[in-house]
Scaffold this motif. Structure first.
Motif, PDB file in Angstrom:
ATOM      1  N   SER A 162       0.801  -1.219   0.000  1.00  0.00           N
ATOM      2  CA  SER A 162       0.000   0.000   0.000  1.00  0.00           C
ATOM      3  C   SER A 162       0.836   1.272   0.000  1.00  0.00           C
ATOM      4  O   SER A 162       1.827   1.370   0.725  1.00  0.00           O
ATOM      5  CB  SER A 162      -0.913   0.025   1.228  1.00  0.00           C
ATOM      6  OG  SER A 162      -1.850  -1.018   1.178  1.00  0.00           O
ATOM      7  N   VAL A 163       0.381   2.233  -0.783  1.00  0.00           N
ATOM      8  CA  VAL A 163       0.888   3.601  -0.724  1.00  0.00           C
ATOM      9  C   VAL A 163      -0.266   4.463  -0.215  1.00  0.00           C
ATOM     10  O   VAL A 163      -1.340   4.500  -0.831  1.00  0.00           O
ATOM     11  CB  VAL A 163       1.355   4.105  -2.100  1.00  0.00           C
ATOM     12  CG1 VAL A 163       1.873   5.537  -1.983  1.00  0.00           C
ATOM     13  CG2 VAL A 163       2.432   3.186  -2.670  1.00  0.00           C
ATOM     14  N   LYS A 164      -0.054   5.137   0.890  1.00  0.00           N
ATOM     15  CA  LYS A 164      -1.116   5.922   1.517  1.00  0.00           C
ATOM     16  C   LYS A 164      -0.660   7.368   1.695  1.00  0.00           C
ATOM     17  O   LYS A 164       0.470   7.618   2.105  1.00  0.00           O
ATOM     18  CB  LYS A 164      -1.494   5.336   2.876  1.00  0.00           C
ATOM     19  CG  LYS A 164      -2.635   6.072   3.581  1.00  0.00           C
ATOM     20  CD  LYS A 164      -2.775   5.653   5.050  1.00  0.00           C
ATOM     21  CE  LYS A 164      -3.175   4.222   5.191  1.00  0.00           C
ATOM     22  NZ  LYS A 164      -3.434   3.875   6.622  1.00  0.00           N
ATOM     23  N   TYR A 165      -1.572   8.288   1.417  1.00  0.00           N
ATOM     24  CA  TYR A 165      -1.311   9.710   1.632  1.00  0.00           C
ATOM     25  C   TYR A 165      -2.320  10.257   2.635  1.00  0.00           C
ATOM     26  O   TYR A 165      -3.533  10.030   2.500  1.00  0.00           O
ATOM     27  CB  TYR A 165      -1.410  10.500   0.331  1.00  0.00           C
ATOM     28  CG  TYR A 165      -1.385  12.004   0.555  1.00  0.00           C
ATOM     29  CD1 TYR A 165      -0.194  12.649   0.886  1.00  0.00           C
ATOM     30  CD2 TYR A 165      -2.547  12.766   0.475  1.00  0.00           C
ATOM     31  CE1 TYR A 165      -0.159  14.011   1.124  1.00  0.00           C
ATOM     32  CE2 TYR A 165      -2.520  14.135   0.694  1.00  0.00           C
ATOM     33  CZ  TYR A 165      -1.321  14.756   1.030  1.00  0.00           C
ATOM     34  OH  TYR A 165      -1.295  16.106   1.273  1.00  0.00           O
ATOM     35  N   VAL A 166      -1.825  10.986   3.632  1.00  0.00           N
ATOM     36  CA  VAL A 166      -2.666  11.660   4.618  1.00  0.00           C
ATOM     37  C   VAL A 166      -2.331  13.145   4.571  1.00  0.00           C
ATOM     38  O   VAL A 166      -1.174  13.539   4.759  1.00  0.00           O
ATOM     39  CB  VAL A 166      -2.439  11.120   6.039  1.00  0.00           C
ATOM     40  CG1 VAL A 166      -3.353  11.833   7.029  1.00  0.00           C
ATOM     41  CG2 VAL A 166      -2.661   9.617   6.092  1.00  0.00           C
ATOM     42  N   SER A 167      -3.325  13.972   4.319  1.00  0.00           N
ATOM     43  CA  SER A 167      -3.090  15.407   4.190  1.00  0.00           C
ATOM     44  C   SER A 167      -2.887  16.054   5.552  1.00  0.00           C
ATOM     45  O   SER A 167      -3.278  15.490   6.581  1.00  0.00           O
ATOM     46  CB  SER A 167      -4.292  16.068   3.508  1.00  0.00           C
ATOM     47  OG  SER A 167      -5.386  16.160   4.406  1.00  0.00           O
ATOM     48  N   PRO A 168      -2.290  17.253   5.576  1.00  0.00           N
ATOM     49  CA  PRO A 168      -2.335  18.044   6.812  1.00  0.00           C
ATOM     50  C   PRO A 168      -3.798  18.386   7.117  1.00  0.00           C
ATOM     51  O   PRO A 168      -4.660  18.316   6.240  1.00  0.00           O
ATOM     52  CB  PRO A 168      -1.542  19.306   6.463  1.00  0.00           C
ATOM     53  CG  PRO A 168      -0.745  18.948   5.245  1.00  0.00           C
ATOM     54  CD  PRO A 168      -1.556  17.933   4.501  1.00  0.00           C
ATOM     55  N   THR A 169      -4.075  18.749   8.346  1.00  0.00           N
ATOM     56  CA  THR A 169      -5.436  19.127   8.727  1.00  0.00           C
ATOM     57  C   THR A 169      -5.652  20.615   8.486  1.00  0.00           C
ATOM     58  O   THR A 169      -4.931  21.454   9.030  1.00  0.00           O
ATOM     59  CB  THR A 169      -5.688  18.789  10.211  1.00  0.00           C
ATOM     60  OG1 THR A 169      -5.516  17.376  10.395  1.00  0.00           O
ATOM     61  CG2 THR A 169      -7.093  19.183  10.624  1.00  0.00           C
ATOM     62  N   TYR A 170      -6.650  20.920   7.625  1.00  0.00           N
ATOM     63  CA  TYR A 170      -6.989  22.306   7.314  1.00  0.00           C
ATOM     64  C   TYR A 170      -8.397  22.587   7.828  1.00  0.00           C
ATOM     65  O   TYR A 170      -9.356  21.937   7.403  1.00  0.00           O
ATOM     66  CB  TYR A 170      -6.946  22.554   5.804  1.00  0.00           C
ATOM     67  CG  TYR A 170      -5.591  22.353   5.172  1.00  0.00           C
ATOM     68  CD1 TYR A 170      -4.554  23.260   5.385  1.00  0.00           C
ATOM     69  CD2 TYR A 170      -5.349  21.257   4.353  1.00  0.00           C
ATOM     70  CE1 TYR A 170      -3.310  23.078   4.791  1.00  0.00           C
ATOM     71  CE2 TYR A 170      -4.102  21.059   3.754  1.00  0.00           C
ATOM     72  CZ  TYR A 170      -3.090  21.986   3.984  1.00  0.00           C
ATOM     73  OH  TYR A 170      -1.861  21.797   3.395  1.00  0.00           O
ATOM     74  N   ALA A 171      -8.515  23.548   8.742  1.00  0.00           N
ATOM     75  CA  ALA A 171      -9.833  23.931   9.294  1.00  0.00           C
ATOM     76  C   ALA A 171     -10.602  22.713   9.787  1.00  0.00           C
ATOM     77  O   ALA A 171     -11.818  22.601   9.605  1.00  0.00           O
ATOM     78  CB  ALA A 171     -10.638  24.685   8.246  1.00  0.00           C
ATOM     79  N   GLY A 172      -9.876  21.756  10.390  1.00  0.00           N
ATOM     80  CA  GLY A 172     -10.504  20.563  10.934  1.00  0.00           C
ATOM     81  C   GLY A 172     -10.695  19.426   9.963  1.00  0.00           C
ATOM     82  O   GLY A 172     -11.157  18.342  10.346  1.00  0.00           O
ATOM     83  N   VAL A 173     -10.337  19.616   8.663  1.00  0.00           N
ATOM     84  CA  VAL A 173     -10.573  18.606   7.629  1.00  0.00           C
ATOM     85  C   VAL A 173      -9.277  17.868   7.291  1.00  0.00           C
ATOM     86  O   VAL A 173      -8.240  18.491   7.057  1.00  0.00           O
ATOM     87  CB  VAL A 173     -11.147  19.251   6.351  1.00  0.00           C
ATOM     88  CG1 VAL A 173     -11.322  18.208   5.248  1.00  0.00           C
ATOM     89  CG2 VAL A 173     -12.478  19.917   6.652  1.00  0.00           C
ATOM     90  N   GLY A 199     -12.233  13.276   6.874  1.00  0.00           N
ATOM     91  CA  GLY A 199     -12.673  13.441   8.235  1.00  0.00           C
ATOM     92  C   GLY A 199     -12.712  14.897   8.637  1.00  0.00           C
ATOM     93  O   GLY A 199     -11.961  15.724   8.097  1.00  0.00           O
ATOM     94  N   TYR A 200     -13.606  15.220   9.572  1.00  0.00           N
ATOM     95  CA  TYR A 200     -13.720  16.585  10.087  1.00  0.00           C
ATOM     96  C   TYR A 200     -13.845  16.525  11.593  1.00  0.00           C
ATOM     97  O   TYR A 200     -14.657  15.753  12.139  1.00  0.00           O
ATOM     98  CB  TYR A 200     -14.948  17.280   9.497  1.00  0.00           C
ATOM     99  CG  TYR A 200     -15.241  18.627  10.132  1.00  0.00           C
ATOM    100  CD1 TYR A 200     -14.501  19.757   9.773  1.00  0.00           C
ATOM    101  CD2 TYR A 200     -16.244  18.768  11.093  1.00  0.00           C
ATOM    102  CE1 TYR A 200     -14.766  20.996  10.360  1.00  0.00           C
ATOM    103  CE2 TYR A 200     -16.517  19.996  11.680  1.00  0.00           C
ATOM    104  CZ  TYR A 200     -15.769  21.107  11.315  1.00  0.00           C
ATOM    105  OH  TYR A 200     -16.020  22.324  11.900  1.00  0.00           O
ATOM    106  N   ALA A 201     -13.023  17.295  12.292  1.00  0.00           N
ATOM    107  CA  ALA A 201     -13.067  17.345  13.753  1.00  0.00           C
ATOM    108  C   ALA A 201     -12.974  18.797  14.199  1.00  0.00           C
ATOM    109  O   ALA A 201     -12.038  19.520  13.822  1.00  0.00           O
ATOM    110  CB  ALA A 201     -11.916  16.535  14.348  1.00  0.00           C
ATOM    111  N   HIS A 202     -13.956  19.212  14.979  1.00  0.00           N
ATOM    112  CA  HIS A 202     -13.944  20.569  15.520  1.00  0.00           C
ATOM    113  C   HIS A 202     -14.726  20.571  16.828  1.00  0.00           C
ATOM    114  O   HIS A 202     -15.930  20.288  16.837  1.00  0.00           O
ATOM    115  CB  HIS A 202     -14.567  21.561  14.543  1.00  0.00           C
ATOM    116  CG  HIS A 202     -14.586  22.970  15.068  1.00  0.00           C
ATOM    117  ND1 HIS A 202     -13.441  23.727  15.195  1.00  0.00           N
ATOM    118  CD2 HIS A 202     -15.612  23.751  15.511  1.00  0.00           C
ATOM    119  CE1 HIS A 202     -13.759  24.916  15.685  1.00  0.00           C
ATOM    120  NE2 HIS A 202     -15.075  24.951  15.889  1.00  0.00           N
TER     121      HIS A 202
END
Length: 393
Positions: A162-173, A199-202
């Motif tokens: 597997s190659v997986k990419y996880v973005s930085p969190t922007y405005a909870g996303v 995902g969204y967390a706030h």
């Protein structure tokens, strides 16, 4: 040496020491683990009641190494090597795998995100899983949806290549995407996987959703590539099928000591050859096509800082067809748990799970209740109660 020179020397030593500690803290390797064991009573396994010692009823029992190296400029190397095992007999949770639970390495950037390569959990499991009871300490593997059909409990399905990419969190996303190679010459799509999640967390709100697809998991019906993205030999595949597609979405809300959540997932499994029983450690024959919609409501409440109670109810609405055989099996699953922390690293729990299925073809494995990690019942109902001890290090 004069008094002033001595003070300068001591100051220099102190500054160098501080840099040394800082550098050491930024480059580390950590040994860690979690042990989950207990006793389980089941009212029906193949027609008999059963008392047994079990492991990983709630969380996977593992040990591993994880580490990081600071490369400068906000970039670091990260890795994890993790092995699951069965505490009751010391055997491997994933037979034949040196690091069956996880084995990956990658680069992490504060501004650009994280890329990891290796054997990993899928993107839907990463973000939607934590909203379910099955992926949490307060429910766990026993509380997974029937046959763990949506891979949200994280107890068995780990994806190779597997190659997986996880973005930085922007405005909870946060966004995740992955592609898992078949590694087969002339069979690029033969046992591959791919998917995405958001995902969204706030504050008190958490939301997540995504999509996941497996092609010829475990080699599919033809068995042409059993050890591609989803391996068959080590039990990583929940279903042996031509194609498995999973959609899911959910959210939870925390207010004071309470958290309530709702999760929906839809699983489509085409041209099956079998479904795994973790309790038996083998595949049960099951052909045809299966559609499953899981609707879960859950709640967790901290009575005190050490004592918590939780519960979940899942209704699973199914549609099955194989040739002239058509059926609409339906599952009702209930989980209740109480947990008490003896320390920051050790806790004890009491958990009960009930599952009932009706409407399935009488001669199909779908007609037998089968709580995750246990052997199937001989009827449409199964009840299990476990008392367990967990320790993490």
């Amino acid at each position: 040496m004069g008094h002033k020179d001595m003070k300068k020397t001591l100051l220099a030593i102190g500054v160098l020491g501080a840099f040394s500690v800082s550098a050491y803290a930024q480059n580390s390797v950590t040994l860690y683990g979690l042990i989950d064991t207990g006793l389980i009573y089941t009212n029906n396994q193949a027609g008999h009641s059963n008392w047994q010692m079990a492991t990983s009823s709630t969380q996977n029992t593992v040990f591993g190494l994880k580490g990081t190296e600071d490369l400068g400029g906000g970039v670091r190397t990260i890795f994890k090597l993790e092995q699951g095992f069965n505490l009751n007999n010391g055997s491997q949770a994933f037979p034949g795998d040196a690091f069956g639970s996880q084995a990956w390495v990658g680069l992490q950037s504060e501004n650009l995100g994280t890329v990891t390569l290796g054997r990993q959990f899928d993107v839907l499991n990463d973000q939607l899983g934590p909203i379910t009871a099955g992926s949490n300490t307060w429910g766990g593997n026993l509380a997974a949806h029937p046959f763990e059909n949506d891979n949200l409990a994280a107890d068995s399905v780990v994806v190779n290549n597997s190659v997986k990419y996880v973005s930085p969190t922007y405005a909870g996303v946060t966004f995740e995407g992955m592609y898992s190679f078949s590694n087969k010459a002339g069979g690029f799509a033969d046992n591959r996987a791919y998917g995405f999640s958001v995902g969204y967390a706030h504050g008190p709100v958490n939301l997540a959703g995504g999509y996941l697809q497996f092609n010829n998991a475990g080699g599919g019906v033809s068995g042409t590539n059993p050890n591609g993205a989803i391996a068959q030999a080590d039990g990583s595949a929940n279903f042996i099928a031509e194609r498995q597609r999973i959609w899911g979405a959910g959210g939870n809300y925390t207010f004071g000591p309470a958290t309530v959540g709702f999760v929906w997932s839809h699983t489509q499994i085409d041209n099956m050859a079998g479904v795994i029983s973790l309790g038996l450690g083998s595949y049960l024959p099951l052909g045809g096509n299966l559609r499953l919609d899981n609707y879960e409501v859950n709640a967790h409440y901290s009575v005190t800082s050490a004592w918590s109670v939780s519960g979940a109810y899942t209704f699973t609405d199914g549609a099955y067809n194989q040739g002239a055989t058509k059926a609409s099996p339906k599952w009702n699953s209930v989980m209740l748990q109480t947990d008490y922390s003896l320390s920051k690293r050790t806790d004890v729990y009491l958990e009960g799970v009930y599952q009932h299925v009706h409407g399935a073809p009488a001669d199909s494995v779908l007609a037998d209740a089968m709580i995750n990690t246990l052997s199937p019942s001989s009827t449409g109902t199964q009840v299990a109660v476990t008392v367990g001890l967990r320790h993490q290090f």
